[in-house]
Each structure stands twice: as structure tokens, then as C-alpha cells.
Motif scaffolding. Structure first.
Motif, PDB file in Angstrom:
ATOM      1  N   LYS A 123      52.723  -9.074  49.848  1.00  0.00           N
ATOM      2  CA  LYS A 123      53.887  -9.931  50.101  1.00  0.00           C
ATOM      3  C   LYS A 123      55.109  -9.063  50.335  1.00  0.00           C
ATOM      4  O   LYS A 123      55.388  -8.134  49.573  1.00  0.00           O
ATOM      5  CB  LYS A 123      54.134 -10.845  48.899  1.00  0.00           C
ATOM      6  CG  LYS A 123      55.291 -11.799  49.086  1.00  0.00           C
ATOM      7  CD  LYS A 123      55.453 -12.687  47.873  1.00  0.00           C
ATOM      8  CE  LYS A 123      56.607 -13.647  48.039  1.00  0.00           C
ATOM      9  NZ  LYS A 123      56.733 -14.516  46.867  1.00  0.00           N
ATOM     10  N   TYR A 170      45.045  -8.394  62.585  1.00  0.00           N
ATOM     11  CA  TYR A 170      46.352  -8.976  62.281  1.00  0.00           C
ATOM     12  C   TYR A 170      47.315  -8.892  63.473  1.00  0.00           C
ATOM     13  O   TYR A 170      47.546  -7.822  64.032  1.00  0.00           O
ATOM     14  CB  TYR A 170      46.971  -8.260  61.079  1.00  0.00           C
ATOM     15  CG  TYR A 170      48.275  -8.865  60.628  1.00  0.00           C
ATOM     16  CD1 TYR A 170      48.281  -9.912  59.716  1.00  0.00           C
ATOM     17  CD2 TYR A 170      49.487  -8.405  61.112  1.00  0.00           C
ATOM     18  CE1 TYR A 170      49.467 -10.475  59.296  1.00  0.00           C
ATOM     19  CE2 TYR A 170      50.672  -8.967  60.700  1.00  0.00           C
ATOM     20  CZ  TYR A 170      50.671 -10.000  59.796  1.00  0.00           C
ATOM     21  OH  TYR A 170      51.854 -10.568  59.392  1.00  0.00           O
ATOM     22  N   GLU A 186      45.715  -2.987  52.703  1.00  0.00           N
ATOM     23  CA  GLU A 186      45.723  -4.275  51.995  1.00  0.00           C
ATOM     24  C   GLU A 186      46.809  -5.172  52.568  1.00  0.00           C
ATOM     25  O   GLU A 186      47.739  -4.705  53.222  1.00  0.00           O
ATOM     26  CB  GLU A 186      46.024  -4.060  50.500  1.00  0.00           C
ATOM     27  CG  GLU A 186      44.946  -3.378  49.712  1.00  0.00           C
ATOM     28  CD  GLU A 186      43.787  -4.292  49.366  1.00  0.00           C
ATOM     29  OE1 GLU A 186      43.934  -5.530  49.443  1.00  0.00           O
ATOM     30  OE2 GLU A 186      42.732  -3.756  49.011  1.00  0.00           O
ATOM     31  N   PHE A 187      46.712  -6.452  52.245  1.00  0.00           N
ATOM     32  CA  PHE A 187      47.783  -7.385  52.543  1.00  0.00           C
ATOM     33  C   PHE A 187      48.664  -7.507  51.305  1.00  0.00           C
ATOM     34  O   PHE A 187      48.160  -7.575  50.182  1.00  0.00           O
ATOM     35  CB  PHE A 187      47.231  -8.767  52.919  1.00  0.00           C
ATOM     36  CG  PHE A 187      46.638  -8.796  54.294  1.00  0.00           C
ATOM     37  CD1 PHE A 187      47.443  -9.026  55.400  1.00  0.00           C
ATOM     38  CD2 PHE A 187      45.287  -8.587  54.487  1.00  0.00           C
ATOM     39  CE1 PHE A 187      46.907  -9.038  56.673  1.00  0.00           C
ATOM     40  CE2 PHE A 187      44.735  -8.600  55.763  1.00  0.00           C
ATOM     41  CZ  PHE A 187      45.553  -8.827  56.859  1.00  0.00           C
ATOM     42  N   PHE A 211      52.713 -12.389  53.917  1.00  0.00           N
ATOM     43  CA  PHE A 211      51.735 -11.369  53.546  1.00  0.00           C
ATOM     44  C   PHE A 211      51.355 -10.571  54.791  1.00  0.00           C
ATOM     45  O   PHE A 211      50.952 -11.159  55.801  1.00  0.00           O
ATOM     46  CB  PHE A 211      50.501 -12.005  52.895  1.00  0.00           C
ATOM     47  CG  PHE A 211      50.762 -12.450  51.498  1.00  0.00           C
ATOM     48  CD1 PHE A 211      50.399 -11.647  50.425  1.00  0.00           C
ATOM     49  CD2 PHE A 211      51.421 -13.640  51.241  1.00  0.00           C
ATOM     50  CE1 PHE A 211      50.659 -12.027  49.124  1.00  0.00           C
ATOM     51  CE2 PHE A 211      51.687 -14.039  49.942  1.00  0.00           C
ATOM     52  CZ  PHE A 211      51.309 -13.232  48.876  1.00  0.00           C
ATOM     53  N   ASN A 212      51.496  -9.253  54.676  1.00  0.00           N
ATOM     54  CA  ASN A 212      51.347  -8.369  55.826  1.00  0.00           C
ATOM     55  C   ASN A 212      50.609  -7.100  55.416  1.00  0.00           C
ATOM     56  O   ASN A 212      50.608  -6.728  54.246  1.00  0.00           O
ATOM     57  CB  ASN A 212      52.732  -8.017  56.371  1.00  0.00           C
ATOM     58  CG  ASN A 212      53.577  -9.250  56.539  1.00  0.00           C
ATOM     59  OD1 ASN A 212      53.301 -10.082  57.385  1.00  0.00           O
ATOM     60  ND2 ASN A 212      54.583  -9.416  55.701  1.00  0.00           N
ATOM     61  N   PRO A 213      50.019  -6.404  56.389  1.00  0.00           N
ATOM     62  CA  PRO A 213      49.297  -5.169  56.059  1.00  0.00           C
ATOM     63  C   PRO A 213      50.228  -4.056  55.581  1.00  0.00           C
ATOM     64  O   PRO A 213      51.317  -3.866  56.126  1.00  0.00           O
ATOM     65  CB  PRO A 213      48.653  -4.767  57.383  1.00  0.00           C
ATOM     66  CG  PRO A 213      48.655  -5.982  58.219  1.00  0.00           C
ATOM     67  CD  PRO A 213      49.850  -6.771  57.794  1.00  0.00           C
ATOM     68  N   VAL A 252      42.365  -6.703  58.407  1.00  0.00           N
ATOM     69  CA  VAL A 252      43.647  -6.028  58.637  1.00  0.00           C
ATOM     70  C   VAL A 252      43.822  -5.721  60.123  1.00  0.00           C
ATOM     71  O   VAL A 252      44.879  -5.958  60.700  1.00  0.00           O
ATOM     72  CB  VAL A 252      43.754  -4.739  57.788  1.00  0.00           C
ATOM     73  CG1 VAL A 252      44.948  -3.894  58.214  1.00  0.00           C
ATOM     74  CG2 VAL A 252      43.834  -5.080  56.312  1.00  0.00           C
TER      75      VAL A 252
END
Length: 189
Positions: A57, A30, A54-55, A40-42, A27
């Protein structure tokens, strides 16, 4: 409204505890300067008094949406009224870290791109998340724009600072944030 944002977590590591960075190394590595819906992002959520990184969507998929469409922004004014979001705002709030986001102002001849940011390097979108078929997704809460940026767009995301984090996850204070947020600065790109 928010359709693109930027995040460089390595440059923001000093804002977090060393133990947190060590626990979530992927994370904190990133970087994406053009985050778009469906990527998909933190995100950060709280479970049993622990902050979880977490990652997820960006965007909810529902069968009542047109095929291929995602619900990537949710209006804060109606989040408690809609059947899909009423429980999420009560039980599944999250934070989406960002350095800035982008808005496009439509003019007579074209669209002007604006970079919108807080005076803090790292801040957070207020959001809600969902786990469906073991897939984690999130949506950003939006509100009516504040007077100093409504000339760009009539809606903007709710932005929270580090000082707001604990209160955002406290159910007694949810209503304080719906329709509020920190002051933003907008520069044409």
C-alpha cells in the motif's frame, strides 16, 4: 513531491531476468496509468541477498497523522532524524518501479499537469517500507527539486536507475542517494 505515477510492467519485462518474471507473474502483469496514494502497487526489497517483488500500500498510516491521512512521501533530508523513519532507512529500503510520474504546477488561473520521466523507460523511486499488523506499506523519498524542474514544483522524488539498484541496497552508500537522483525530463500534458 509525488502524488501520482504510472507503471506498465508488461512493457518493461525485457529489463528483468526471465526467472524473476516467472517467479512473480502477477507483479509483471501490473499496469496502472494513474497510481494514487492508498493503492496497492509493486515494490522491490531485498531480503537475505534475494530481491523480493511484492504488492504494498502506498502510504504509511500512523496514529499521529490526522484521521484519514497517509504519509506517502518522506523528506530525504530528515529521514535519518525522524523516529518513525530512522530505522526504516537503515533496514527497510525499497524500490518502487515507474515509467513516469505527474506534477501539477499552480498558475494564477489553474493547475498545469506535467509528465516527469527519465530517459530510461523504467526507473525506480527510492523508498522505505514498513510491515505493520502484517500489512506491507511504502513511502517515497523526496528531495529538493533539481534546477531544470523546480519551476514546476519545489520537491521531487529521488529517482534511481538500474545501475543504482545494487548500491541503493548497500548500507555503505545510502547517503549517496539521499538528496541525489537521476536527471528528469518534464513535459506539459
Amino acid at each position: 513531491m509525488c502524488g501520482r505515477y504510472s507503471l506498465d510492467l508488461p512493457s518493461s519485462k525485457t529489463s528483468f531476468k526471465k526467472e524473476t518474471i516467472e517467479k512473480y507473474p502477477k507483479v509483471f502483469d501490473y499496469v496502472n496509468v494513474d497510481i494514487a496514494p492508498s493503492t496497492f502497487n509493486p515494490i522491490i526489497f531485498k531480503r537475505q541477498d534475494q530481491y523480493i517483488f511484492e504488492f504494498a500500500k502506498w502510504g504509511f498510516e500512523y496514529d499521529w497523522l490526522p484521521k484519514g491521512k497517509l504519509l506517502f512521501n518522506v523528506r530525504s533530508e530528515t529521514v535519518f532524524d525522524k523516529s518513525f523513519s530512522n530505522n526504516l532507512i537503515k533496514t527497510s529500503r525499497c524500490l518502487i518501479p515507474l515509467n513516469c510520474y505527474f506534477e501539477w504546477k499552480t498558475t494564477d488561473s489553474n493547475k498545469e499537469k506535467y509528465k516527469v520521466y527519465s530517459n530510461q523507460n523504467l526507473c525506480f523511486f527510492a523508498g522505505i517500507y514498513s510491515i505493520f499488523n502484517e500489512k506491507l506499506s511504502f513511502s517515497i523519498l523526496t528531495k529538493k527539486s533539481t534546477p531544470h524542474i523546480d519551476h514546476i514544483h519545489h520537491r521531487n522524488p529521488i529517482i534511481l536507475t538500474f545501475q543504482d539498484v545494487k548500491r541503493w541496497f548497500d548500507s555503505e552508500f545510502i547517503s549517496l542517494f539521499v538528496g541525489s537522483g537521476s536527471e528528469l525530463i518534464a513535459d506539459i500534458v
